[in-house]
Design an enzyme around this catalytic site. Structure first.
Site, PDB file in Angstrom:
ATOM      1  N   HIS A 327       0.847  -1.191   0.000  1.00  0.00           N
ATOM      2  CA  HIS A 327       0.000   0.000   0.000  1.00  0.00           C
ATOM      3  C   HIS A 327       0.884   1.243   0.000  1.00  0.00           C
ATOM      4  O   HIS A 327       2.014   1.209   0.498  1.00  0.00           O
ATOM      5  CB  HIS A 327      -0.927   0.016   1.230  1.00  0.00           C
ATOM      6  N   ASP A 385      -7.930  -4.880  -0.412  1.00  0.00           N
ATOM      7  CA  ASP A 385      -8.353  -5.565  -1.628  1.00  0.00           C
ATOM      8  C   ASP A 385      -8.060  -7.059  -1.599  1.00  0.00           C
ATOM      9  O   ASP A 385      -8.676  -7.822  -2.346  1.00  0.00           O
ATOM     10  CB  ASP A 385      -7.673  -4.940  -2.853  1.00  0.00           C
TER      11      ASP A 385
END
Length: 449
Positions: A327, A385
């Site tokens: 991320h 996700d």
């Protein structure tokens, strides 16, 4: 194939020839590509009261990883979710109120706010027939963006930028976007998949998560457990700071003084991108690929070997990326992934899909080790996700709606940021680009080669 393909190929050659920038120039002119610093942190572009996405601290000029935090208006998302789950209630509408207005509602005010959302959910008369059903799209995000733009024509106050008009538009779009999404999916299903078109009337007593499941399912049946898991997904995706691509897009458009519908449609277009909101679909494609090619999902050695193949660009889509890992801000952990994993695993226990959740857990544990084998010293964690796509599958939600559901939820954050930009920004957002083209003398058309 394109018409006039020969000429298209010819002019593409010119385009490529005249659009080259040597990579070293970015360093020479100290250009921060993607508005990111060399250490991966974002270039400071604004100030916000809405949300804090925290994954590292700067310690004497060095970036130091910490456990990830997501904070809505000063409240930790973990604390909000813990309260909602322990009370066995729904939380998305409460988060919408918090993000928009900056404080948690009391019981009386919250009841009025939920009633207003339910009232605003109905689309304008003939809108679905004229703007959605008559022009189906194979991509639901495109249809949602076009529908939001089309709502401009149904709003007599579309250009009214007063705070009263803007908050009304925001609440209306938060309420209507789930309905637009489901209608767009249904007409896509009929036109492109040759399946039945099912359109249910709205139920005013249903909240956002319940409305989505109720409208999607032919029999309108869902369990409280399912609706609350979807509600949790909406809570976690509602907001993620002013710097994420779609929210920044909304703020940039807002800073130019454009109307609300144009700003929100632009944000949807940004979120559609596979580098942003479409990432959970890439995760599901990767997991399906692993499932087909790894015989024993419980054998960590077999899974590790296949993940090595992905990292070495030999497997999956040959990108070298393990989707759902890493991320831009979070380093040690993504709080959304931790919350989702904990709650989804509980619902999956004893069901066939539990094996897939365990496979995801194995991918999460092994990826940092395998990346370190290749000399990558970056701290890497699972992002939301990695688990969200499998949760949607468990709820029976079609793949085409994974990213649209993200937009339905993030509409709350976009609205909050548009309002904040209008009230506090006061200046058009205009970063600089270094021009490197050399000056040339103009040549008349008859003298050009």
């Amino acid at each position: 194939m394109y018409e006039d393909s020969g000429y298209i190929e010819y002019i593409c050659g010119k385009l490529l020839k005249n659009n080259k920038i040597e990579p070293e120039l970015y360093n020479q002119y100290r250009v921060k590509r993607g508005l990111r610093n060399d250490d991966g942190s974002g270039v400071m572009a604004g100030i916000t009261n809405i949300c804090n996405v925290h994954g590292y601290v700067m310690d004497e000029g060095e970036k130091r990883s910490i456990e990830g935090e997501l904070i809505y208006r000063g409240y930790s998302v973990d604390s909000i979710v813990d309260s909602v789950v322990s009370d066995k209630r729904y939380g998305f509408e409460e988060i919408v109120y918090l993000l928009l207005l900056g404080e948690l509602p009391n019981a009386e005010d919250f009841a009025k706010f939920k009633a207003l959302l339910a009232k605003k959910r109905e689309l304008p008369s003939d809108f679905a027939e004229d703007m959605i059903f008559k022009a189906p799209s194979p991509n639901i995000m495109n249809k949602m963006s076009r529908s939001v733009l089309a709502l401009y024509s149904y709003d007599e106050m579309a250009e009214d930028g007063s705070i009263e008009s803007e908050i009304d538009k925001a609440i209306s779009l938060i309420a209507r976007l789930p309905v637009i999404m489901v209608n767009a999916y249904m007409v896509k299903r009929r036109h492109y998949d040759h399946d039945s078109l099912i359109v249910h009337p709205l139920r005013e007593e249903e909240n956002t998560a319940q409305t989505i499941l109720s409208m999607l399912r032919a029999d309108r049946q869902y369990t409280e457990e399912e609706a609350k898991l979807l509600d949790l997904m909406l809570m976690l995706h509602a907001e993620h700071g002013g710097g994420n691509n779609s929210t920044f897009t909304c703020r940039v458009l807002t800073s130019a003084g454009t109307d609300a519908y144009s700003a929100y449609a632009g944000a949807i277009g940004s979120l559609k991108g596979h580098r942003h909101g479409g990432a959970n679909i890439k995760v599901m494609q990767m997991i399906e690929n692993i499932e087909k090619n790894v015989k024993n999902w419980e054998n960590e050695g077999e899974v590790a070997d296949y993940l090595r193949g992905i990292l070495d660009k030999r497997e999956n889509d040959m990108s070298g990326l393990i989707y759902g890992m890493g991320h831009a801000v979070y380093t040690i952990s993504d709080p959304r992934a931790k919350i989702l994993k904990k709650n989804a695993m509980r619902l999956a226990e004893g069901k066939e899909i539990e094996a897939e959740f365990r496979l995801l857990d194995t991918v999460e544990r092994l990826t940092p080790i395998l990346m370190a084998e290749r000399g990558n010293k970056k701290t890497v964690c699972a992002n939301v996700d990695l688990y969200s796509g499998l949760v949607y599958r468990m709820l029976g939600i079609p793949t085409e709606l994974y990213t649209p559901l993200f937009a339905v939820s993030r509409m709350a954050g976009w609205s909050a940021h548009r309002l904040e930009e209008m009230l506090t920004g006061k200046r058009i957002i205009r970063p600089a680009y270094k021009a490197i083209a050399k000056t040339r003398d103009y040549v008349g058309i008859d003298d050009r080669k």
